[in-house]
Design a protein around this motif. Structure first.
Motif, PDB file in Angstrom:
ATOM      1  N   MET A   1       0.826  -1.209   0.000  1.00 18.72           N
ATOM      2  CA  MET A   1       0.000   0.000   0.000  1.00 18.72           C
ATOM      3  C   MET A   1       0.859   1.257   0.000  1.00 18.72           C
ATOM      4  N   ARG A   2       1.979   1.224  -0.646  1.00 11.88           N
ATOM      5  CA  ARG A   2       2.846   2.398  -0.738  1.00 11.88           C
ATOM      6  C   ARG A   2       2.181   3.452  -1.614  1.00 11.88           C
ATOM      7  N   ILE A   3       2.180   4.680  -1.133  1.00  7.53           N
ATOM      8  CA  ILE A   3       1.555   5.772  -1.877  1.00  7.53           C
ATOM      9  C   ILE A   3       2.634   6.763  -2.277  1.00  7.53           C
ATOM     10  N   GLU A   4       2.772   7.005  -3.550  1.00  7.79           N
ATOM     11  CA  GLU A   4       3.869   7.835  -4.046  1.00  7.79           C
ATOM     12  C   GLU A   4       3.538   9.320  -4.073  1.00  7.79           C
ATOM     13  N   ARG A   5       2.262   9.662  -4.019  1.00 10.95           N
ATOM     14  CA  ARG A   5       1.880  11.069  -4.072  1.00 10.95           C
ATOM     15  C   ARG A   5       0.914  11.346  -2.935  1.00 10.95           C
ATOM     16  N   LEU A   6       1.276  12.286  -2.057  1.00 12.06           N
ATOM     17  CA  LEU A   6       0.487  12.544  -0.859  1.00 12.06           C
ATOM     18  C   LEU A   6      -0.660  13.500  -1.144  1.00 12.06           C
ATOM     19  N   THR A   7      -1.841  13.097  -0.724  1.00 10.76           N
ATOM     20  CA  THR A   7      -3.030  13.937  -0.777  1.00 10.76           C
ATOM     21  C   THR A   7      -3.770  13.735   0.539  1.00 10.76           C
ATOM     22  N   PRO A   8      -4.734  14.595   0.864  1.00  7.58           N
ATOM     23  CA  PRO A   8      -5.541  14.317   2.061  1.00  7.58           C
ATOM     24  C   PRO A   8      -6.151  12.927   2.040  1.00  7.58           C
ATOM     25  N   ALA A   9      -6.556  12.467   0.873  1.00  6.29           N
ATOM     26  CA  ALA A   9      -7.132  11.123   0.778  1.00  6.29           C
ATOM     27  C   ALA A   9      -6.098  10.055   1.100  1.00  6.29           C
ATOM     28  N   GLN A  16      -6.726   4.720   9.885  1.00  8.13           N
ATOM     29  CA  GLN A  16      -8.095   4.266  10.088  1.00  8.13           C
ATOM     30  C   GLN A  16      -8.399   4.224  11.589  1.00  8.13           C
ATOM     31  N   PRO A  17      -9.662   4.147  11.978  1.00  8.71           N
ATOM     32  CA  PRO A  17      -9.995   4.219  13.409  1.00  8.71           C
ATOM     33  C   PRO A  17      -9.296   3.186  14.273  1.00  8.71           C
ATOM     34  N   ASP A  18      -8.958   2.022  13.703  1.00 10.33           N
ATOM     35  CA  ASP A  18      -8.397   0.946  14.522  1.00 10.33           C
ATOM     36  C   ASP A  18      -6.999   0.512  14.088  1.00 10.33           C
ATOM     37  N   ARG A  19      -6.375   1.223  13.135  1.00  9.10           N
ATOM     38  CA  ARG A  19      -5.048   0.835  12.687  1.00  9.10           C
ATOM     39  C   ARG A  19      -4.416   1.948  11.861  1.00  9.10           C
ATOM     40  N   VAL A  20      -3.073   1.915  11.778  1.00  8.55           N
ATOM     41  CA  VAL A  20      -2.341   2.850  10.921  1.00  8.55           C
ATOM     42  C   VAL A  20      -1.341   2.049  10.099  1.00  8.55           C
ATOM     43  N   HIS A  21      -0.975   2.605   8.951  1.00  3.85           N
ATOM     44  CA  HIS A  21      -0.079   1.888   8.059  1.00  3.85           C
ATOM     45  C   HIS A  21       1.374   2.184   8.398  1.00  3.85           C
ATOM     46  N   GLY A  22       2.218   1.150   8.315  1.00  9.21           N
ATOM     47  CA  GLY A  22       3.620   1.275   8.691  1.00  9.21           C
ATOM     48  C   GLY A  22       4.416   2.256   7.855  1.00  9.21           C
ATOM     49  N   SER A  23       3.971   2.538   6.633  1.00  8.61           N
ATOM     50  CA  SER A  23       4.725   3.461   5.779  1.00  8.61           C
ATOM     51  C   SER A  23       4.774   4.873   6.358  1.00  8.61           C
ATOM     52  N   LEU A  24       3.858   5.201   7.278  1.00  3.42           N
ATOM     53  CA  LEU A  24       3.874   6.529   7.902  1.00  3.42           C
ATOM     54  C   LEU A  24       5.112   6.735   8.764  1.00  3.42           C
ATOM     55  N   TYR A  25       5.766   5.652   9.144  1.00  2.00           N
ATOM     56  CA  TYR A  25       6.998   5.735   9.924  1.00  2.00           C
ATOM     57  C   TYR A  25       8.259   5.660   9.055  1.00  2.00           C
ATOM     58  N   THR A  26       8.129   5.216   7.819  1.00  5.74           N
ATOM     59  CA  THR A  26       9.322   4.831   7.054  1.00  5.74           C
ATOM     60  C   THR A  26       9.541   5.600   5.769  1.00  5.74           C
ATOM     61  N   GLU A  27       8.522   6.303   5.269  1.00  5.85           N
ATOM     62  CA  GLU A  27       8.661   6.962   3.971  1.00  5.85           C
ATOM     63  C   GLU A  27       9.210   8.383   4.127  1.00  5.85           C
ATOM     64  N   PRO A  28      10.314   8.713   3.468  1.00  6.31           N
ATOM     65  CA  PRO A  28      10.902  10.052   3.590  1.00  6.31           C
ATOM     66  C   PRO A  28       9.956  11.172   3.183  1.00  6.31           C
ATOM     67  N   TYR A  29       9.088  10.939   2.182  1.00  5.68           N
ATOM     68  CA  TYR A  29       8.201  12.026   1.753  1.00  5.68           C
ATOM     69  C   TYR A  29       7.134  12.319   2.801  1.00  5.68           C
ATOM     70  N   VAL A  30       6.767  11.324   3.611  1.00 11.41           N
ATOM     71  CA  VAL A  30       5.861  11.577   4.733  1.00 11.41           C
ATOM     72  C   VAL A  30       6.567  12.459   5.763  1.00 11.41           C
TER      73      VAL A  30
END
Length: 415
Positions: A1-9, A16-30
């Protein structure tokens, strides 16, 4: 679920209400997006006024990529500036602390006063601009009970709106002083983590990990935390989401006697007890001695770590620094030795807690970088309660604080 272009979506997909994706910790663009939206546009803690006791005393701090210079002016007020010369943008002050009559840029010698005005331009014959318009740039700043915050953005919500109900947490810390004032004068210790900065505030108000990550501490030392790692039904600690990303573990419900959080009794520190009673009255003094200090994170980079103050500093997507200093109480100097030793034991270089937490954070970082995982945050989702203030709370082992952190993160990052 890697997202290359950041948008509000994108953020709504990843949080999500019960989980978050690991890429939020690891992606430099985040991480780059966080520096802009959280640490540049938002309010951040930069210093405490007790670090600047006299006219000309200054400290420099870096938050994200923004450099700040704070100095006590001739009028006694603490001035907050961007730490860069108005001529060619050079870092104006290179030392972390000191005392100065003015600040001279090491590049071309432009000199600025304690109130930020441009005082001197060497060889000024060829310079015709209006000096009054070239003083140091002033970010938005504010002071709440000695805690100084700044925002590099020219507009946005006020500091009062940012702190919201969490001002009660700062009040709880300050009111432990008979004068209502804290002293952050013992110096700062810094620990570098090979982990994303978000793991620090997440962990520090996570009550679920205490009995597992800190097993060696629990086995080695009898402390006020013993009752917080017993059978789930016996645990009296409470997790709170105060809104705006501010979170807390409230240990007060598990304390069985006054000053248990200080590792002592009223009989052993009679001067402190007398000073509190004189300042607040006997009833309020007894309440304060039972409640103790907050264990709470003030979004995004301040941690009221009981009798310590902690700063979270992001350096890179996989690197951060945790600063800490003992929270000393003005008017209770007799407690200084105890507080220094407790700080060393909890957060110092050879302490019980920091090494455990750093190891867990770094192991998590490595694991998240090796796959495409989701991190579950569902514990206690259906047993939360909301009080009349709008503060959400649940059992100490629930992940209410983590969900509160991430829902505010989504608000800031995703719009």
């Amino acid at each position: 679920m890697r997202i290359e272009r950041l948008t509000p979506a994108s953020y709504r997909d990843l949080i999500q209400p019960d989980r978050v994706h690991g890429s939020l910790y690891t992606e430099p663009y985040v991480f780059e997006d966080e520096l802009d939206k959280i640490f540049h546009r938002g309010w951040v803690f930069v210093a405490h006024e007790s670090e600047l006791p006299n006219v000309g005393d200054y400290v420099t701090r870096t938050v994200g990529r923004q450099h700040y210079l704070l100095v006590r002016g001739q009028d006694g007020a603490v001035n907050v500036f961007f730490n860069r010369c108005q001529h060619r943008g050079n870092l104006l002050c290179n030392k972390p602390t000191g005392t100065a009559k003015n600040f001279a840029c090491p590049y071309h010698g432009w000199t600025f006063g304690l109130n930020g005005e441009l005082q001197d331009v060497p060889h000024a014959g060829g310079f015709e601009k209006d000096w009054t318009k070239l003083g140091l740039e002033v970010p938005r700043s504010g002071n709440y009970r000695g805690f100084i915050f700044a925002s590099a953005a020219t507009d946005g919500i006020s500091l009062d709106e940012h702190l919201g109900r969490a001002k009660e947490l700062i009040d709880r810390a300050c009111d432990l002083s008979p004068t209502g004032q804290l002293r952050l004068t013992a110096g700062w210790v810094r620990h570098e983590y090979a982990a994303n900065w978000k793991m620090l505030p997440e962990n520090d108000t996570d009550g679920y990990h205490v009995g597992f990550t800190h097993q060696s501490f629990m086995r080695a030392i009898r402390s006020q935390y013993d009752s917080f790692v017993s059978d789930e039904k016996q645990i009296k600690g409470v997790i709170r989401d105060w809104g705006n990303g501010h979170t807390e573990i409230d240990f007060a419900g598990g304390y069985t006697k006054p000053l248990e959080w200080l590792g002592t009794t009223p009989e052993k520190v009679p001067e402190y007890v007398a000073a509190l009673e004189e300042a607040y009255g006997k009833e309020r003094a007894e309440e304060l001695m039972h409640l103790g200090p907050p264990h709470a994170c003030i979004w995004p980079n301040l941690f009221l770590a009981e009798m310590n103050i902690v700063i979270f500093q992001p350096l890179a997507v996989d690197k951060s620094v945790q600063w800490h200093t003992p929270m000393l109480l003005e008017g209770a100097e007799g407690l200084d030795f105890r507080l220094l030793r407790q700080s060393e034991g909890a957060l110092g270089p050879a302490s019980f807690l920091v090494a455990d937490d750093a190891s867990i954070a770094e192991r998590t970082q490595r694991a998240l970088e090796s796959g495409d995982p989701w991190c579950d945050l569902s514990r206690g989702l259906n047993r939360e309660e909301i009080d009349a203030r709008g503060v959400r709370s649940s059992h100490m082992t629930d992940e209410t604080s983590n969900r509160g952190f991430w829902q505010h993160y989504l608000h800031v990052m995703g719009g």
